[in-house]
Design a protein around this motif. Structure first.
Motif, PDB file in Angstrom:
ATOM      1  N   SER A  66       0.904  -1.257  -0.076  1.00  0.00           N
ATOM      2  CA  SER A  66      -0.072   0.203  -0.021  1.00  0.00           C
ATOM      3  C   SER A  66       0.954   1.309   0.147  1.00  0.00           C
ATOM      4  O   SER A  66       2.176   1.040   0.566  1.00  0.00           O
ATOM      5  N   TRP A  67       0.239   2.429  -0.633  1.00  0.00           N
ATOM      6  CA  TRP A  67       1.201   3.604  -0.692  1.00  0.00           C
ATOM      7  C   TRP A  67       0.434   4.913  -0.407  1.00  0.00           C
ATOM      8  O   TRP A  67      -0.847   4.563  -0.578  1.00  0.00           O
ATOM      9  N   GLY A  68       0.858   6.035  -0.346  1.00  0.00           N
ATOM     10  CA  GLY A  68       0.253   7.211  -0.567  1.00  0.00           C
ATOM     11  C   GLY A  68      -0.462   7.739   0.650  1.00  0.00           C
ATOM     12  O   GLY A  68      -1.172   8.940   0.623  1.00  0.00           O
ATOM     13  N   PHE A  69      -0.416   7.151   1.658  1.00  0.00           N
ATOM     14  CA  PHE A  69      -1.341   7.586   3.043  1.00  0.00           C
ATOM     15  C   PHE A  69      -0.374   7.216   4.315  1.00  0.00           C
ATOM     16  O   PHE A  69       0.539   6.032   4.349  1.00  0.00           O
ATOM     17  N   ALA A  70      -0.673   7.877   5.266  1.00  0.00           N
ATOM     18  CA  ALA A  70      -0.002   7.570   6.498  1.00  0.00           C
ATOM     19  C   ALA A  70      -0.417   6.295   6.953  1.00  0.00           C
ATOM     20  O   ALA A  70      -1.607   6.097   6.990  1.00  0.00           O
ATOM     21  N   GLY A  71       0.339   5.478   7.509  1.00  0.00           N
ATOM     22  CA  GLY A  71       0.044   4.137   7.800  1.00  0.00           C
ATOM     23  C   GLY A  71       0.217   3.140   6.918  1.00  0.00           C
ATOM     24  O   GLY A  71      -0.128   1.856   7.030  1.00  0.00           O
ATOM     25  N   ALA A  72       0.663   3.660   5.484  1.00  0.00           N
ATOM     26  CA  ALA A  72       0.530   2.694   4.530  1.00  0.00           C
ATOM     27  C   ALA A  72       1.998   1.767   4.638  1.00  0.00           C
ATOM     28  O   ALA A  72       2.730   1.863   5.868  1.00  0.00           O
ATOM     29  N   GLU A  73       2.179   0.849   3.906  1.00  0.00           N
ATOM     30  CA  GLU A  73       3.341  -0.225   4.071  1.00  0.00           C
ATOM     31  C   GLU A  73       4.427   0.512   3.585  1.00  0.00           C
ATOM     32  O   GLU A  73       5.528  -0.633   3.339  1.00  0.00           O
ATOM     33  N   ARG A  74       4.601   1.890   3.582  1.00  0.00           N
ATOM     34  CA  ARG A  74       5.924   2.163   3.031  1.00  0.00           C
ATOM     35  C   ARG A  74       7.245   2.269   4.097  1.00  0.00           C
ATOM     36  O   ARG A  74       6.712   2.551   5.351  1.00  0.00           O
ATOM     37  N   VAL A  75       8.405   2.200   3.592  1.00  0.00           N
ATOM     38  CA  VAL A  75       9.519   1.986   4.612  1.00  0.00           C
ATOM     39  C   VAL A  75      10.452   2.795   4.083  1.00  0.00           C
ATOM     40  O   VAL A  75      10.285   3.354   2.854  1.00  0.00           O
ATOM     41  N   LYS A  76      11.696   3.084   4.848  1.00  0.00           N
ATOM     42  CA  LYS A  76      12.686   4.013   4.289  1.00  0.00           C
ATOM     43  C   LYS A  76      13.437   3.459   3.080  1.00  0.00           C
ATOM     44  O   LYS A  76      13.916   2.120   3.413  1.00  0.00           O
ATOM     45  N   PRO A  77      13.687   4.022   2.201  1.00  0.00           N
ATOM     46  CA  PRO A  77      14.444   3.320   1.012  1.00  0.00           C
ATOM     47  C   PRO A  77      15.924   3.497   1.322  1.00  0.00           C
ATOM     48  O   PRO A  77      16.267   4.756   1.951  1.00  0.00           O
ATOM     49  N   THR A  78      16.842   2.839   0.650  1.00  0.00           N
ATOM     50  CA  THR A  78      18.201   3.054   0.664  1.00  0.00           C
ATOM     51  C   THR A  78      18.781   2.965  -0.834  1.00  0.00           C
ATOM     52  O   THR A  78      18.430   1.917  -1.545  1.00  0.00           O
ATOM     53  N   PHE A  79      19.443   4.077  -1.058  1.00  0.00           N
ATOM     54  CA  PHE A  79      20.240   4.197  -2.564  1.00  0.00           C
ATOM     55  C   PHE A  79      21.482   3.893  -2.386  1.00  0.00           C
ATOM     56  O   PHE A  79      22.161   4.900  -1.862  1.00  0.00           O
ATOM     57  N   ASN A  80      22.059   2.845  -3.210  1.00  0.00           N
ATOM     58  CA  ASN A  80      23.578   2.946  -3.187  1.00  0.00           C
ATOM     59  C   ASN A  80      24.098   2.975  -1.872  1.00  0.00           C
ATOM     60  O   ASN A  80      25.280   3.587  -1.487  1.00  0.00           O
ATOM     61  N   GLY A  81      23.668   2.219  -0.589  1.00  0.00           N
ATOM     62  CA  GLY A  81      23.850   2.145   0.603  1.00  0.00           C
ATOM     63  C   GLY A  81      23.586   3.351   1.555  1.00  0.00           C
ATOM     64  O   GLY A  81      23.901   3.148   2.764  1.00  0.00           O
TER      65      GLY A  81
END
Length: 269
Positions: A172-187
């Motif tokens: 899920s995406w686009g709202f508070a409480g969605a299943e989004r997590v912090k991304p890591t790019f190139n470490g």
């Protein structure tokens, strides 16, 4: 974060040497602190994809969390010129599980990278992949745009990394409480808090080889070249000089390329 201490340990704590408690707390701190952005399913975080920025190699972008961390809005540096219509590249290999037009978010793509992790892209000008397509890291999947009313008519990419915590085969995406997590790019991890800005983030989405199918070929008029002319490849605005060498020690030379503007070699697999 307080280390976990069982009821039995608390009852008998007075009989343990002080260093035992200290070592236990330190060990737990290392274990917990060493796994940032841990989803609810714990060890599954170790399966997170090795992401690169979703743009061609060498480009610089500005990343903002605004009010929706860990989601990120991305615009091209230094002055946002070239954001609209910019090439969107897959940040890691995966399979497209969503490609459609959303009433609020405009053109949307979501890619399943395995291990429960998905990346989602909003407000795209166009989509170059359909559901079920398999993509490799660096593959062109669309163009950055401003579609959908929630783009506020401002060209940018809204990007989210999600973890499928409920196991329904998407994130899920686009709202508070969605299943989004912090991304890591190139470490490097991004999106820890709201209203954070990261300037001049350089894409290392360079792949392991040069795809000659997307390079322009021409003959150089370099008077210092050996012979009358020599072939040169163009990758964006950078000339790519062909070179040969036994890069993997198999006793055979491989034709590869060198980018003199960034001092990088692109070695074909």
């Amino acid at each position: 974060m307080r280390p976990f201490i069982s009821r039995r340990s608390r009852q008998r704590g007075a009989g343990h040497p002080a260093w035992v408690s200290a070592v236990t707390a330190a060990a737990l701190t290392v274990l917990i602190g060493g796994l940032p952005n841990l989803p609810a399913h714990g060890a599954a975080a170790m399966a997170a994809p090795n992401l690169q920025l979703p743009f061609p190699c060498g480009q610089q972008w500005r990343l903002d969390t605004w009010g929706h961390a860990p989601g990120l809005d991305m615009v091209k540096e230094p002055d946002q010129q070239g954001t609209e219509g910019a090439t969107l590249s897959a940040p890691a290999a995966g399979t497209v599980n969503k490609s459609y037009y959303h009433d609020n978010a405009g053109n949307v793509i979501q890619i399943n990278h395995g291990g429960g992790y998905f990346t989602t892209y909003l407000h795209l000008q166009s989509r170059a992949v359909n559901v079920g397509a398999t993509v490799q890291q660096g593959a062109v999947i669309g163009r950055v745009g401003r579609t959908g009313p929630t783009s506020n008519n401002h060209p940018h990419l809204h990007f989210e990394l999600g973890y499928d915590a409920n196991g329904n085969g998407e994130a899920s995406w686009g709202f508070a409480g969605a299943e989004r997590v912090k991304p890591t790019f190139n470490g490097v991890s991004y999106g820890s808090a709201n209203n954070q800005t990261y300037r001049n983030v350089t894409s290392r989405n360079c792949g392991g080889s040069v795809d000659l199918g997307v390079l322009d070929f021409y003959l150089s008029d370099d008077q210092n070249a050996t012979g009358s002319t020599r072939p040169v490849f163009s990758y964006g605005n950078s000339p790519m000089l062909p070179i040969t060498g036994d890069w993997d020690g198999d006793g055979k030379d491989t034709v590869s390329t060198y980018d003199p503007t960034s001092s990088r070699f692109f070695i074909s697999n």
